[in-house]
Write a protein that holds these residues in place. Structure first.
Motif, PDB file in Angstrom:
ATOM      1  N   GLY A  55      21.527  -1.275 -27.469  1.00 50.28           N
ATOM      2  CA  GLY A  55      22.111   0.110 -27.580  1.00 50.28           C
ATOM      3  C   GLY A  55      19.879   0.611 -27.258  1.00 50.28           C
ATOM      4  N   ARG A  56      19.153  -0.652 -26.597  1.00 51.89           N
ATOM      5  CA  ARG A  56      17.705  -0.533 -26.019  1.00 51.89           C
ATOM      6  C   ARG A  56      17.935  -0.876 -24.718  1.00 51.89           C
ATOM      7  NH1 ARG A  56      14.615  -3.412 -30.519  1.00 51.89           N
ATOM      8  NH2 ARG A  56      15.066  -2.243 -32.665  1.00 51.89           N
ATOM      9  N   VAL A  57      18.686  -1.640 -24.160  1.00 53.38           N
ATOM     10  CA  VAL A  57      19.283  -2.200 -22.762  1.00 53.38           C
ATOM     11  C   VAL A  57      20.235  -2.075 -22.056  1.00 53.38           C
ATOM     12  CG1 VAL A  57      18.904  -3.789 -20.892  1.00 53.38           C
ATOM     13  CG2 VAL A  57      17.534  -4.037 -22.937  1.00 53.38           C
ATOM     14  N   HIS A  58      20.683  -1.135 -21.331  1.00 56.49           N
ATOM     15  CA  HIS A  58      21.776  -0.979 -20.822  1.00 56.49           C
ATOM     16  C   HIS A  58      21.370  -1.521 -19.833  1.00 56.49           C
ATOM     17  CE1 HIS A  58      22.122   1.914 -23.731  1.00 56.49           C
ATOM     18  NE2 HIS A  58      21.145   2.469 -23.171  1.00 56.49           N
ATOM     19  N   LEU A  59      22.998  -1.681 -18.127  1.00 54.56           N
ATOM     20  CA  LEU A  59      23.020  -2.480 -17.480  1.00 54.56           C
ATOM     21  C   LEU A  59      22.185  -1.095 -15.960  1.00 54.56           C
ATOM     22  CD1 LEU A  59      24.683  -3.948 -16.119  1.00 54.56           C
ATOM     23  CD2 LEU A  59      26.532  -2.587 -15.967  1.00 54.56           C
ATOM     24  N   PHE A  63      19.919  -3.169 -13.836  1.00 53.16           N
ATOM     25  CA  PHE A  63      19.715  -3.624 -12.399  1.00 53.16           C
ATOM     26  C   PHE A  63      18.225  -2.360 -11.221  1.00 53.16           C
ATOM     27  CE2 PHE A  63      25.267  -2.493 -12.357  1.00 53.16           C
ATOM     28  CZ  PHE A  63      24.919  -3.647 -11.949  1.00 53.16           C
ATOM     29  N   GLU A  64      17.484  -1.908 -12.216  1.00 49.32           N
ATOM     30  CA  GLU A  64      16.658  -1.409 -11.903  1.00 49.32           C
ATOM     31  C   GLU A  64      15.595  -2.562 -11.844  1.00 49.32           C
ATOM     32  OE1 GLU A  64      13.341   1.788 -10.904  1.00 49.32           O
ATOM     33  OE2 GLU A  64      15.804   2.151 -11.182  1.00 49.32           O
ATOM     34  N   ARG A  68      13.981  -3.284  -8.262  1.00 44.34           N
ATOM     35  CA  ARG A  68      11.947  -3.143  -8.825  1.00 44.34           C
ATOM     36  C   ARG A  68      11.999  -4.691  -8.474  1.00 44.34           C
ATOM     37  NH1 ARG A  68       9.533   0.097 -13.032  1.00 44.34           N
ATOM     38  NH2 ARG A  68       7.151  -0.506 -12.245  1.00 44.34           N
ATOM     39  N   GLY A  69      12.255  -5.460  -8.646  1.00 42.43           N
ATOM     40  CA  GLY A  69      11.584  -6.836  -8.512  1.00 42.43           C
ATOM     41  C   GLY A  69      11.847  -7.165  -6.830  1.00 42.43           C
TER      42      GLY A  69
END
Length: 233
Positions: A55-59, A63-64, A68-69
């Motif tokens: 619920g805090r981290v989504h797919l 990917f974002e 950004r990396g």
């Protein structure tokens, strides 16, 4: 070689291969038996951690982060280049800094023993109190006053002024007011006949002349820009 010997030779070869395969299979079995508990524990731990971030981290967030990396690769390369430059600079300076570092530590320790840091801390506290007790306008006026006092202190560096002040202080130290007696008009005239009284009267006249010069335009004689007389156009 007879057929029976050939058959026995092939059976021996097959037995050797079967024994080799059996040994490999047993090694794999032992490996699986050892790894399985570790894998089960890791799987349970991963499930617990995923439940914590559920619920805090989504797919899309992952990917974002990857995007950004990848975009930050040039910046990372630049940071690594600067880090290499810093390392090269340290390797260059280290032979010169390393011998002096113990002396610096020793000097700081001596300052600590002499109370230099305690005095600086007290000075910092006093400065903070001054800042808290004054407004910006008051601090600006204090700056003007300090500038004026600096000009006066420069004038005190004159040897003639220093000699005069030193003699004046010595005179005041030697003065015994308990020996002072009432003097009338005739006593004053008689006292002025002495050499010391005449010299003192001459000094007093010079001081009176200097005091008269203060009247003029009401400006001080410090010569500073803040008290200089205005020029007429």
């Amino acid at each position: 070689m007879t057929n029976e010997e050939l058959i026995l030779q092939r059976l021996e070869a097959m037995e050797e291969r079967i024994a080799f395969l059996h040994e490999r299979a047993m090694g794999t079995k032992y490996f699986i038996e050892e790894v399985t508990p570790i894998g089960n524990h890791a799987f349970r731990l991963m499930v617990e951690e995923l439940q914590d971030v559920h619920g805090r981290v989504h797919l899309d967030d992952i990917f974002e982060l990857l995007r950004r990396g990848l975009r930050s690769v040039p910046n990372l390369n630049y940071c690594l280049d600067q880090l290499e430059n810093l390392i090269d600079l340290w390797r260059t300076m280290h032979p010169a800094v390393a011998p002096t570092w113990p002396h610096i530590i020793e000097g700081l320790g001596k300052w600590e023993q002499d109370g230099v840091f305690a005095k600086l801390s007290a000075l910092k506290g006093a400065g903070g109190k001054v800042l808290d007790a004054n407004t910006p306008e008051g601090i600006e006026k204090m700056g003007d006053a300090l500038a004026f006092m600096t000009v006066l202190l420069q004038k005190l560096a004159d040897p003639n002024v220093q000699v005069f002040l030193a003699r004046a202080v010595d005179m005041l130290a030697k003065l015994d007011l308990s020996q002072a007696k009432p003097v009338g008009m005739f006593g004053m005239v008689g006292a002025l006949g002495s050499k010391e009284a005449k010299e003192g009267l001459g000094v007093a006249m010079e001081v009176l002349k200097a005091l008269g010069a203060l009247k003029g335009d009401g400006c001080c004689a410090c010569g500073c820009a803040a008290h200089a007389p205005a020029k007429n156009d």
